[in-house]
Design an enzyme around this catalytic site. Sequence first.
Site, PDB file in Angstrom:
ATOM      1  CG  ASN A 162      18.457  40.789 -53.608  1.00 55.21           C
ATOM      2  OD1 ASN A 162      18.468  39.817 -52.850  1.00 55.21           O
ATOM      3  ND2 ASN A 162      18.346  40.676 -54.912  1.00 55.21           N
ATOM      4  NE  ARG A 170      12.917  32.198 -52.759  1.00 56.07           N
ATOM      5  CZ  ARG A 170      13.185  32.864 -53.883  1.00 56.07           C
ATOM      6  NH1 ARG A 170      12.235  33.543 -54.503  1.00 56.07           N
ATOM      7  NH2 ARG A 170      14.392  32.877 -54.394  1.00 56.07           N
ATOM      8  CE  LYS A 185      27.305  33.948 -45.563  1.00 53.72           C
ATOM      9  NZ  LYS A 185      26.881  35.374 -45.385  1.00 53.72           N
ATOM     10  N   GLY A 239      22.032  33.821 -54.474  1.00 54.57           N
ATOM     11  CA  GLY A 239      23.071  34.839 -54.620  1.00 54.57           C
ATOM     12  C   GLY A 239      23.608  34.830 -56.037  1.00 54.57           C
ATOM     13  CB  SER A 240      26.635  36.315 -57.444  1.00 52.84           C
ATOM     14  OG  SER A 240      27.616  35.688 -56.636  1.00 52.84           O
ATOM     15  CD  GLU A 261      15.747  29.728 -56.670  1.00 48.98           C
ATOM     16  OE1 GLU A 261      15.749  30.473 -57.674  1.00 48.98           O
ATOM     17  OE2 GLU A 261      14.978  28.772 -56.553  1.00 48.98           O
ATOM     18  CG  LEU A 262      22.729  30.372 -59.003  1.00 44.12           C
ATOM     19  CD1 LEU A 262      23.684  29.545 -59.841  1.00 44.12           C
ATOM     20  CD2 LEU A 262      23.322  30.614 -57.622  1.00 44.12           C
ATOM     21  NE  ARG A 289       9.331  42.726 -55.754  1.00 41.01           N
ATOM     22  CZ  ARG A 289       9.585  41.426 -55.805  1.00 41.01           C
ATOM     23  NH1 ARG A 289      10.031  40.870 -56.907  1.00 41.01           N
ATOM     24  NH2 ARG A 289       9.354  40.679 -54.750  1.00 41.01           N
ATOM     25  CB  CYS A 295      17.527  37.472 -59.077  1.00 35.39           C
ATOM     26  SG  CYS A 295      16.057  37.001 -58.149  1.00 35.39           S
ATOM     27  CB  SER A 457       8.016  36.879 -56.570  1.00 34.26           C
ATOM     28  OG  SER A 457       9.134  37.260 -57.314  1.00 34.26           O
ATOM     29  CD  GLU A 474      14.730  29.147 -52.537  1.00 30.67           C
ATOM     30  OE1 GLU A 474      14.590  30.360 -52.781  1.00 30.67           O
ATOM     31  OE2 GLU A 474      15.537  28.713 -51.703  1.00 30.67           O
TER      32      GLU A 474
HETATM   33  P1  NAD Z   1      26.667  37.140 -53.449  1.00 27.42           P
HETATM   34  O1  NAD Z   1      26.782  35.880 -54.231  1.00 27.42           O
HETATM   35  O2  NAD Z   1      27.814  38.048 -53.403  1.00 27.42           O
HETATM   36  O3  NAD Z   1      26.316  36.797 -51.932  1.00 27.42           O
HETATM   37  C1  NAD Z   1      25.256  35.944 -51.585  1.00 27.42           C
HETATM   38  C2  NAD Z   1      25.591  35.263 -50.281  1.00 27.42           C
HETATM   39  O4  NAD Z   1      26.726  34.431 -50.485  1.00 27.42           O
HETATM   40  C3  NAD Z   1      25.935  36.213 -49.139  1.00 27.42           C
HETATM   41  O5  NAD Z   1      25.394  35.698 -47.950  1.00 27.42           O
HETATM   42  C4  NAD Z   1      27.447  36.165 -49.113  1.00 27.42           C
HETATM   43  O6  NAD Z   1      27.984  36.422 -47.846  1.00 27.42           O
HETATM   44  C5  NAD Z   1      27.695  34.723 -49.489  1.00 27.42           C
HETATM   45  N1  NAD Z   1      29.031  34.460 -50.042  1.00 27.42           N
HETATM   46  C6  NAD Z   1      29.838  35.319 -50.692  1.00 27.42           C
HETATM   47  N2  NAD Z   1      30.991  34.684 -51.029  1.00 27.42           N
HETATM   48  C7  NAD Z   1      30.885  33.414 -50.590  1.00 27.42           C
HETATM   49  C8  NAD Z   1      31.742  32.279 -50.652  1.00 27.42           C
HETATM   50  N3  NAD Z   1      32.935  32.312 -51.234  1.00 27.42           N
HETATM   51  N4  NAD Z   1      31.309  31.121 -50.099  1.00 27.42           N
HETATM   52  C9  NAD Z   1      30.097  31.074 -49.536  1.00 27.42           C
HETATM   53  N5  NAD Z   1      29.236  32.103 -49.430  1.00 27.42           N
HETATM   54  C10 NAD Z   1      29.635  33.264 -49.963  1.00 27.42           C
HETATM   55  O7  NAD Z   1      25.345  37.845 -53.970  1.00 27.42           O
HETATM   56  P2  NAD Z   1      24.701  39.206 -53.437  1.00 27.42           P
HETATM   57  O8  NAD Z   1      25.476  40.327 -53.996  1.00 27.42           O
HETATM   58  O9  NAD Z   1      24.475  39.155 -51.966  1.00 27.42           O
HETATM   59  O10 NAD Z   1      23.258  39.127 -54.094  1.00 27.42           O
HETATM   60  C11 NAD Z   1      23.009  39.528 -55.384  1.00 27.42           C
HETATM   61  C12 NAD Z   1      22.943  38.315 -56.305  1.00 27.42           C
HETATM   62  O11 NAD Z   1      21.930  37.423 -55.839  1.00 27.42           O
HETATM   63  C13 NAD Z   1      22.522  38.711 -57.692  1.00 27.42           C
HETATM   64  O12 NAD Z   1      23.289  37.986 -58.629  1.00 27.42           O
HETATM   65  C14 NAD Z   1      21.059  38.285 -57.743  1.00 27.42           C
HETATM   66  O13 NAD Z   1      20.580  38.034 -59.038  1.00 27.42           O
HETATM   67  C15 NAD Z   1      21.080  37.061 -56.905  1.00 27.42           C
HETATM   68  N6  NAD Z   1      19.737  36.740 -56.406  1.00 27.42           N
HETATM   69  C16 NAD Z   1      19.097  35.657 -56.921  1.00 27.42           C
HETATM   70  C17 NAD Z   1      17.813  35.346 -56.501  1.00 27.42           C
HETATM   71  C18 NAD Z   1      17.089  34.155 -57.056  1.00 27.42           C
HETATM   72  O14 NAD Z   1      16.127  33.726 -56.432  1.00 27.42           O
HETATM   73  N7  NAD Z   1      17.491  33.605 -58.205  1.00 27.42           N
HETATM   74  C19 NAD Z   1      17.192  36.147 -55.535  1.00 27.42           C
HETATM   75  C20 NAD Z   1      17.869  37.251 -55.023  1.00 27.42           C
HETATM   76  C21 NAD Z   1      19.161  37.532 -55.470  1.00 27.42           C
END
Ligand code: NAD
Length: 498
Positions: A162, A170, A185, A239-240, A261-262, A289, A295, A457, A474
């Site tokens: 995103n 960061r 990655k 990520g998630s 950072e979830l 945004r 997130c 942010s 971060e």
């Molecule tokens: P995602 O968790 O699906 O993917 C994030 C990353 O993890 C990608 O690079 C993906 O390839 C990798 N990934 C997926 N499966 C994996 C595994 N089994 N092992 C290791 N890596 C793996 O998330 P997304 O859909 O790309 O992003 C959206 C999520 O990110 C939302 O939940 C959002 O809230 C969160 N997010 C959090 C912040 C924060 O700072 N807290 C910022 C941006 C996005």
Amino acid sequence: MTVTSPAPAAIAALHTGLYIDGRWGPAASGATFAVTNPATGALLTHVADGGIDDARRALDSASRQQARWAATPPRTRSEILYRAYDLIVERADEIAAVMTAEMGKPLAEARGEVAYGAEFFRWFAEEAVRIGGDHTTTGDGANRIVVSKQPVGPCILITPWNFPLAMGTRKIGPAIAAGCTMVFKPAELTPLTALLLAAILAEAGLPDGVLNMVTTSDPAAVVGEWMSSGAARKVSFTGSTEVGKTLLRQAAGTVMRTSMELGGNAPFIVCADADLDRAVDGLMVAKMRNMGQACTAANRIFVHRNVIDEFTGKLAEQMKALVVGDGSVAGTQVGPLVEAAAVDKVTTLVDDALGRGARVMTGGVRPDGPGHFYPPTVLTDVHPDSELMRTEIFGPVAALTPFGSTESDGIDEVLTLANDTPWGLVGYAYTQDVDRADRLSDALQVGMVGINTGLVSNPAAPFGGVKESGLGREGGRLGIEEFLDVKYVARPIRGAAG
Ligand code: NAD
């Protein structure tokens, strides 16, 4: 539906291989995967599809370079970051065009992310030469306590789609500043901005092997290899929450440092005394945004009963006026969602809310293709049991729920509602009463609070959450600490009593 559109010239000029030990090359298997434009469905290019052998090679390179990189003078690391900052700013239009093509955000927002992302390099260029320690004596005066900071070692960096530039800078900024080498990655939906970033860092003079990047369509395999190797000492993930939990379990195997950072589920609270125009403007930022795919996106909007009708009217008017379309076209304010599955998810969530009594004030109808579009939508009278109150909507849907009554400011009630979630990234509140603002700031179970603002942010601020939104921070003064270990040296003071 797939239609063809010319990929920006910048994409044609990109390196699309893996970047390992300072060289670009194909995956060991020769495999590639496709990157498409979410606004049109058009194929943009193919990039190398790394596997376990490539992952191993990347981490070997980072491990080999760690000691030399840690010994590099802080000023040298700082200057590389300053140069990379300058290059990003110089090439802002090119980076923004690539970002818009691969993830859909309008060009103006992409330029905003480029400026925001670049600032992490400038911030950490300043931090690289300010890594401190401590020097005290033991209580009996017999020993010196010398505390210093050292780089944690090779780091695993994983970023989402995103914010394809800023989520990278960061992490890479503080890792470079601290003297850590990296395997990186990026998300499989948006690898192109990351490829450009790696090329810029090389141009800025980052030594070979300090940053190694593996693009892959099989993140579990590549990252799993790194997590189990024992060579990496830290994982920094954005990520998630679901994937974050998997990584935390894997990190336990080698007792690795973690930054997580979830996901979020941000409450946005509009008190009865709020400046409503300001609150609507703030919500437009906090909600829209990145088409709601952040997130930090306002997910649950609680508005005091006394003002909800007026607030909803003003909000619906602004949402209705937004121009939706291909983000690369001038004037577009709302681009597509990142993929078809995202539109399916938003559609299901809206249908569920409508089934539980919510009313549509604008939007709510999924258009036909091409592209993964969903219209700006305002729902009111959303029942608290609706699915979209319990999960990240990740789309342009504002879900409004009333609180309070003519007799009560409803603060206790809204705090209970707001905190009724496993997440705790950010919360927003609009009020003109400073005591009420303090009360809300203190009681919201989140890592960040926006009072009368929809944007928290900033590279100078510690970004991060509590509860299932993550661990660590971060940016800000704390950002570099995540990449440093503390070492304490005891030295007797010759001649001291005792
Ligand atoms: P995602 O968790 O699906 O993917 C994030 C990353 O993890 C990608 O690079 C993906 O390839 C990798 N990934 C997926 N499966 C994996 C595994 N089994 N092992 C290791 N890596 C793996 O998330 P997304 O859909 O790309 O992003 C959206 C999520 O990110 C939302 O939940 C959002 O809230 C969160 N997010 C959090 C912040 C924060 O700072 N807290 C910022 C941006 C996005």
